[in-house]
Scaffold this motif. Structure first.
Motif: not given
Length: 511
Positions: A243-244, A251, A255, A263-264, A267, A270-271, A277
């Motif tokens: 995820a980061d 990423r 998604s 929680e993922v 995160r 707000s990519d 998104r």
């Protein structure tokens, strides 16, 4: 004449004996339409494949040729098409597995239901393209064996195969438990370290832009990880660690997964990359908190994709519809709305909410007629094509909104011949309405004749079965080839006219 014959080939009323005659003079263009005929017999298919070689493969895929009709030695492409449809012979697979032409072995590797001995031969093929094609579609057992293949391209294909076991996919993501790859498409042909120039001018170069290898096969490893992250069989716990990741492509692949924990999702919401998104926005895994964050996203595409999420709350959806260009489409959340929700939306003072529900074709008569009488032209336009609306209501809609709804009224399957004639006579004419009338099953002769005056509606009108045969015959010499083909495809053409249009083969003329 060529366009006439193409039209005849598509004419559903062409008698079988005339189909036979047309096959005898067919070229590649005519064969395309003949091969798509629903009434083509096996004997006719065999004759067409013999006449036009290029038609044999699509005929095989359509199930109109059998293994008895094909010699794999002379028509390997057709035999492989039959194998792809599970209609070939087992002995063919063994012969193709040893074929000197790589492309044939590669096509064989993509075929389902291959015998185990053939799979074993293909898994050790000297050309990596063949092994990679097999890895992409093979069984869990074979995929497991190929996961440690020395070529990174094979591993990438294993990572994309949904039959690959989860533990193997997790290993492909991290590399743990697998021997290091020894080759990749870059180091197999270039001196390393090497990075492919995005502006490479070599005509024989097929490396992807930016592909690189410094000995670690980094670009191929990256692609393997991307394939694994997009594979639903990859374990969630192995995937979420990306995820980061600094790679936006990884990423992005993450998604769209349907198993992401909240929680993922938060995160990724707000990519910095809008593509990440946007894919997340359409993902049913997101919860209400993430939905509302994405509903305020600055990017239009993110909000549009959120509107297509089947679990988006109705209050969020109506807000999106008000501020986002969604288009005239039935959204998944509206399709699954309850009857109470439908009635609530239809009665909303917000035209955006009424517009959403107007896309449903299964509305009750009360709701449908209320929307048809809507004062907002966009709402009325959306419900206009729905079956079940009385003629009086469609005419009232036209009176109220005029040209804004004319084309959609003309598309209503229950529009009467009289209503279609009224629409066809409108001044100024609505060109989209004329095109809809020309294709309408209820179009009358006067309406079709009016449509012939419009260049865009003319081909559809020329094909319409209600057009008088004499008019269709006249259109066979039209200056527009589209009209000529459509007229030749008109099922109302008399049999003797059709027969006269098909030339006799030269061999018969000189006999």
């Amino acid at each position: 004449m060529h366009h006439v014959l193409c039209g005849l080939a598509a004419n559903r009323s062409l008698p079988s004996e005339l189909v036979d005659r047309l096959i005898e003079v067919a070229d590649a263009d005519i064969a395309v339409d003949l091969a798509q005929r629903a009434d083509l017999s096996r004997a006719q298919a065999v004759a067409l494949a013999s006449r036009v070689e290029d038609s044999a493969v699509p005929l095989a895929y359509a199930g109109l040729l059998t293994s008895d009709d094909v010699d794999p030695a002379t028509r390997p492409d057709v035999a492989l098409a039959l194998l792809a449809e599970r209609a070939g012979r087992v002995e063919w697979t063994r012969a193709f597995a040893e074929d000197p032409v790589v492309e044939r072995r590669e096509k064989l590797a993509a075929c389902p239901g291959l015998p185990p001995d053939v799979v074993r031969v293909l898994a050790t093929d000297p050309d990596v393209r063949v092994v990679a094609e097999l890895a992409l579609r093979t069984s869990a057992e074979t995929a497991t064996g190929l996961a440690g293949h020395p070529d990174a391209e094979v591993r990438r294909a294993v990572a994309a195969n949904e039959a690959t076991p989860p533990a193997v996919l997790a290993a492909l993501l991290t590399g743990e438990g697998l021997p290091p790859a020894r080759l990749c498409p870059v180091c197999a042909r270039e001196q390393i370290p090497f990075t492919h120039d995005p502006h490479c001018s070599r005509l024989d170069c097929d490396l992807p832009s930016g592909a690189s290898c410094d000995g670690s096969h980094e670009s191929s490893t990256h692609e393997t990880q991307r394939m694994a992250l997009g594979n639903p069989a990859t374990p969630t716990e192995a995937a979420v660690g990306f995820a980061d990741h600094p790679s936006v492509l990884l990423r992005w692949a993450l998604s769209g997964r349907r198993d992401l924990p909240p929680e993922v999702c938060a995160r990724l919401a707000s990519d910095p990359n809008p593509g990440v998104r946007a894919d997340l926005a359409e993902n049913p895994a997101i919860d209400d908190a993430v939905v509302r964050v994405l509903a305020g996203d600055r990017e239009h595409e993110v909000r549009r994709r959120l509107a297509h999420n089947p679990l988006v709350p109705l209050d969020v959806l109506t807000g999106l519809a008000r501020a986002t260009r969604i288009g005239a489409t039935l959204l998944p959340r509206i399709a699954r709305a309850s009857s109470d929700e439908v009635e609530e939306l239809a009665a909303s003072p917000d035209p955006a909410a009424r517009l959403l529900v107007a896309q449903r074709c299964d509305l009750s008569s009360v709701v449908r007629e209320a929307l048809a009488a809507d004062c907002d032209a966009k709402v009325a336009k959306s419900v206009a094509p729905h079956p079940g609306l009385p003629e009086g209501m469609l005419r009232a809609m036209l009176e109220r909104h005029g040209a804004q709804v004319a084309a959609r009224v003309a598309a209503n399957p229950d529009a009467t011949p009289a209503l279609l004639e009224t629409l066809a006579r409108q001044k100024p004419s609505v060109r989209k309405a004329l095109r809809a009338i020309a294709a309408h099953r209820n179009a009358s002769v006067p309406a079709l004749l009016a449509c012939l005056a419009d260049a865009q509606a003319r081909p559809a009108a020329a094909r319409h079965a209600a057009l008088p045969p004499s008019v269709a015959e006249e259109l066979l010499t039209d200056a527009d080839w589209r009209v000529v083909e459509a007229a030749a495809a008109n099922p109302s053409l008399p049999r003797d006219v059709m027969s006269a249009l098909i030339p006799r083969p030269r061999s018969r003329e000189t006999a």
